[in-house]
Design an enzyme around this catalytic site. Sequence first.
Site, PDB file in Angstrom:
ATOM      1  N   LEU A  32       7.590   9.956   2.977  1.00 47.55           N
ATOM      2  CA  LEU A  32       8.389  10.927   2.674  1.00 47.55           C
ATOM      3  C   LEU A  32       8.078  12.463   3.095  1.00 47.55           C
ATOM      4  O   LEU A  32       6.440  12.638   3.360  1.00 47.55           O
ATOM      5  CB  LEU A  32       8.640  11.139   1.170  1.00 47.55           C
ATOM      6  CG  LEU A  32       9.084  10.139   0.166  1.00 47.55           C
ATOM      7  CD1 LEU A  32       8.959  10.503  -1.000  1.00 47.55           C
ATOM      8  CD2 LEU A  32      10.608   9.829   0.763  1.00 47.55           C
ATOM      9  N   GLY A  34       6.601  15.640   3.091  1.00 49.97           N
ATOM     10  CA  GLY A  34       5.895  16.428   2.062  1.00 49.97           C
ATOM     11  C   GLY A  34       4.644  15.639   1.697  1.00 49.97           C
ATOM     12  O   GLY A  34       3.675  15.663   0.809  1.00 49.97           O
ATOM     13  N   GLY A  36       2.222  14.473   3.370  1.00 50.93           N
ATOM     14  CA  GLY A  36       1.032  14.737   3.880  1.00 50.93           C
ATOM     15  C   GLY A  36       0.727  14.168   5.442  1.00 50.93           C
ATOM     16  O   GLY A  36      -0.080  13.979   5.830  1.00 50.93           O
ATOM     17  N   LYS A  37       1.818  13.372   5.890  1.00 52.07           N
ATOM     18  CA  LYS A  37       1.714  12.867   7.201  1.00 52.07           C
ATOM     19  C   LYS A  37       1.095  13.800   8.263  1.00 52.07           C
ATOM     20  O   LYS A  37       0.223  13.268   8.964  1.00 52.07           O
ATOM     21  CB  LYS A  37       3.270  12.019   7.757  1.00 52.07           C
ATOM     22  CG  LYS A  37       3.803  11.382   6.594  1.00 52.07           C
ATOM     23  CD  LYS A  37       5.092  10.616   7.515  1.00 52.07           C
ATOM     24  CE  LYS A  37       6.148  11.975   7.607  1.00 52.07           C
ATOM     25  NZ  LYS A  37       6.409  12.844   6.457  1.00 52.07           N
ATOM     26  N   SER A 105      10.345   8.309   8.875  1.00 53.43           N
ATOM     27  CA  SER A 105      10.751   6.713   9.516  1.00 53.43           C
ATOM     28  C   SER A 105      11.197   5.969   8.473  1.00 53.43           C
ATOM     29  O   SER A 105      10.315   5.219   8.081  1.00 53.43           O
ATOM     30  CB  SER A 105       9.652   6.080  10.271  1.00 53.43           C
ATOM     31  OG  SER A 105       8.273   6.227   9.912  1.00 53.43           O
TER      32      SER A 105
END
Length: 206
Positions: A32, A34, A36-37, A105
Amino acid sequence: MKYLFPFQSKICTRQRKEMMQQEPRLVWLTGLSGSGKTTLALRLEHYLFHRGFKVFLLDGDNVRHGLNQDLGFTAADRKENLRRVAEVAKLMLEAGMVVLCAFISPYEEERELVKQIVGPERFTQIYVNASLEVCEQRDVKGLYQKARQGIIPNFTGISAPYEAPLAPDLEVFTGEESVEESLLRIIDVVEPLVSLPEKASALLNN
């Protein structure tokens, strides 16, 4: 299309690996907004670069400012966005690079499309798992608030679904783990995959 004649390079994959001293691989971070990706991808890129790997990060916001600025956020545009990214990543892999991608994605079908484009043997999927509540609390850009107000349509987690990966290669829980804890878990998985056998052996002996 019948008048197109793709050429075959005279430099083979083995030669590129030897020159680059690494295994080309796409590391795909999904989750999602936010979750932290991008934070983790940036830290991973920094770590790998300073370990001597030739690595490059493709991020959703950056790509949409250039290559995919003509695309919106409809289902069709989201799919085309990821298809283009996958084709770019494939070219970079063929050049011998390690490629990191941080994209929401949201659909399993689209992540599978990316995997098939670049080749399953060169694809590692990391699910950056954080609850919607946690992501909304971190909403420094104010995107979730605008989505709930109807200002941003088709927003993943609010007015559009997110399908959690069925079988990720790694799942990190950024609502419970620190950035450092999640990063170390990712490094433990990724570094051996991008190291040539002789390089991996040397790293283990250090």
